[in-house]
Design an enzyme around this catalytic site. Sequence first.
Site, short mmCIF file in Angstrom:
data_model
loop_
_atom_site.label_atom_id
_atom_site.label_comp_id
_atom_site.label_asym_id
_atom_site.label_seq_id
_atom_site.Cartn_x
_atom_site.Cartn_y
_atom_site.Cartn_z
N SER A 28 25.68 63.82 41.15
CA SER A 28 24.24 63.67 41.39
C SER A 28 23.48 63.47 40.08
O SER A 28 22.26 63.32 40.08
CB SER A 28 23.69 64.90 42.12
OG SER A 28 24.02 66.09 41.43
N ASN A 115 24.13 77.16 43.45
CA ASN A 115 23.37 77.11 44.71
C ASN A 115 21.95 77.65 44.55
O ASN A 115 20.99 77.04 45.01
CB ASN A 115 24.12 77.85 45.83
CG ASN A 115 25.47 77.20 46.12
OD1 ASN A 115 25.73 76.09 45.67
ND2 ASN A 115 26.32 77.90 46.85
N THR A 160 -15.37 50.75 67.57
CA THR A 160 -14.28 51.35 68.34
C THR A 160 -13.51 50.15 68.88
O THR A 160 -14.12 49.11 69.18
CB THR A 160 -14.79 52.22 69.51
OG1 THR A 160 -15.57 51.41 70.38
CG2 THR A 160 -15.66 53.38 69.00
N HIS A 161 -12.19 50.27 68.95
CA HIS A 161 -11.31 49.14 69.33
C HIS A 161 -11.51 47.95 68.38
O HIS A 161 -11.27 46.81 68.77
CB HIS A 161 -11.56 48.68 70.77
CG HIS A 161 -11.68 49.80 71.76
ND1 HIS A 161 -10.63 50.30 72.48
CD2 HIS A 161 -12.76 50.56 72.12
CE1 HIS A 161 -11.04 51.29 73.26
NE2 HIS A 161 -12.33 51.48 73.05
N SER A 282 -3.40 33.74 43.91
CA SER A 282 -2.29 33.02 44.52
C SER A 282 -1.83 31.94 43.56
O SER A 282 -2.65 31.33 42.88
CB SER A 282 -2.74 32.40 45.84
OG SER A 282 -1.89 31.31 46.17
N ASN A 290 -6.41 38.19 46.39
CA ASN A 290 -5.67 38.97 47.38
C ASN A 290 -5.75 40.48 47.13
O ASN A 290 -5.67 40.92 45.99
CB ASN A 290 -4.20 38.53 47.40
CG ASN A 290 -4.04 37.10 47.87
OD1 ASN A 290 -4.81 36.63 48.71
ND2 ASN A 290 -3.05 36.41 47.32
N TYR A 322 24.71 77.25 51.80
CA TYR A 322 24.66 75.94 51.16
C TYR A 322 25.75 75.01 51.70
O TYR A 322 26.88 75.42 51.91
CB TYR A 322 24.83 76.10 49.64
CG TYR A 322 24.85 74.77 48.90
CD1 TYR A 322 23.67 74.15 48.52
CD2 TYR A 322 26.06 74.12 48.61
CE1 TYR A 322 23.68 72.93 47.86
CE2 TYR A 322 26.08 72.90 47.95
CZ TYR A 322 24.89 72.31 47.58
OH TYR A 322 24.90 71.11 46.93
N GLN A 327 22.57 68.04 48.79
CA GLN A 327 22.36 67.26 47.57
C GLN A 327 21.61 65.96 47.89
O GLN A 327 21.03 65.33 47.00
CB GLN A 327 23.72 66.96 46.92
CG GLN A 327 23.65 66.13 45.67
CD GLN A 327 24.97 66.12 44.92
OE1 GLN A 327 25.33 67.12 44.31
NE2 GLN A 327 25.70 65.03 44.98
N LYS A 330 17.29 65.20 47.15
CA LYS A 330 16.47 64.88 45.97
C LYS A 330 15.96 63.44 45.92
O LYS A 330 14.78 63.21 45.65
CB LYS A 330 17.25 65.23 44.70
CG LYS A 330 17.27 66.74 44.47
CD LYS A 330 18.11 67.16 43.31
CE LYS A 330 19.51 67.58 43.69
NZ LYS A 330 19.68 68.44 44.88
#
Length: 464
Positions: A28, A115, A160-161, A282, A290, A322, A327, A330
């Site tokens: 790891s 651990n 709304t909507h 662009s 953009n 454990y 592991q 992370k």
Amino acid sequence: MTDQSSNQMWGGRFAAGPDAIMEAINASIGFDKRMAAQDIAGSRAHAAMLAATGVITDNDAEAIREGLLTVLSEIEGGTFQFSTALEDIHMNVEARLKEIIGEPAGRLHTGRSRNDQVATDFKLWVRDQLDAAESGLLALIKALLSQAEAGADWVMPGFTHLQTAQPVTWGHHMMAYVEMFGRDLSRVRDARARMNESPLGAAALAGTSFPIDREMTAKALGFDRPAANSLDAVSDRDFALEFLSVASISAVHLSRFAEELVIWSSAQFRFVTLSDRFSTGSSIMPQKKNPDAAELIRAKVGRIFGANTALMMVMKGLPLAYSKDMQEDKEQVFDAADNWMLALAAMEGMVKDMTGNRESLAAAAGSGFSTATDLADWLVRVLKVPFRDAHHVTGTLVAMAESRGCDLPDLSLADMQGVHEGITEDIFTVLGVENSVNSRMSYGGTAPAQVRAQIVRWQEFLAG
Ligand code: ARG
């Protein structure tokens, strides 16, 4: 790399080293090196405690302390040689400590295990991220408050909507997000308070026969207390799951606001102008500006929620205590944390820099029969018409305006009286957008006075 010699940290009972593939799946260090500072802080607290309780000598503890500081400076300076054969950050640090100080290094691991060590390191790391998220959220809330203050009485359409519903104020809309990010802030603080118990000293799973002082190490590392059950302490990853859940909800909020900014900055809406600093061009269409930052923020929720789901699935069904499955915690948390912090910072930057286009907002606020509810409410209030009937009368007037291609205030009094004879000239006072928002004085409503009261409440909250 196939290392045929057995592992220097745990290889006593092994005749041969691991297969290259075994080493690849097991190691790891490629990612947990990010917890080096936390690992060294935990080891320093542990060594000082071992000396205070007489488990190791003061001389050994001092050698360990100085050696760990050297290791830390090597890691921070980029000169440290990380080794995959040494699996993880814990064994990389300890092996280097041995090279630097010799025999006392071997006493550091007394009364602890990887651990409880990894649980401690990871908690410290996640706790730092909660603190960073708190700062990021506070900065974003402040940026939104400035926007809300500047445009507390700017009118805009409320939807709304995504259909025009009733006029609202720009300040009110900004403050809606302040509420959302404020709840995120409170979730961050709750999570931090709940997770702040030290796993250190739980050892492998059962505790230890050495006379350790877990209160002392907990205090040294800024924890409120030691975790009360050693089995739970080494197998608990709730703090990581809670971090990811809080991050996921916050990312949902960020994505909703990002989506609005994408829509609002379009040529069809023109509600906001994003700054050049937070836009891109662009390569083929010269006219384009953009909203890439907003789009990427909108997308980040995918990977953050993905991390949440992934770790939930890793943890489900794991027996105590454990298991190496853990592991896998992370990388998910690291990626989610990085992207949450980035999204918070980008959103703060965009909000600070953006300009609400007051005229476009006002023009849009008046269109789409946005004051139809005000008309119906007037019929109820002034003529005592039941609301359902008022709704019907108003609907008829909206249809009339629509067929003539005009807005409600453009209808004549005679037109209106043709639909309901009791209507008087007074009706036109409520058809104005400004009047509409000013009248919404109920607590939490869109009236500028209500919005300003909420801004003050938040400013007082932030001032503590
Ligand atoms: N690298 C491991 C992890 O991240 C550390 C704990 C290893 N413990 C063990 N018993 N093998 O979970």
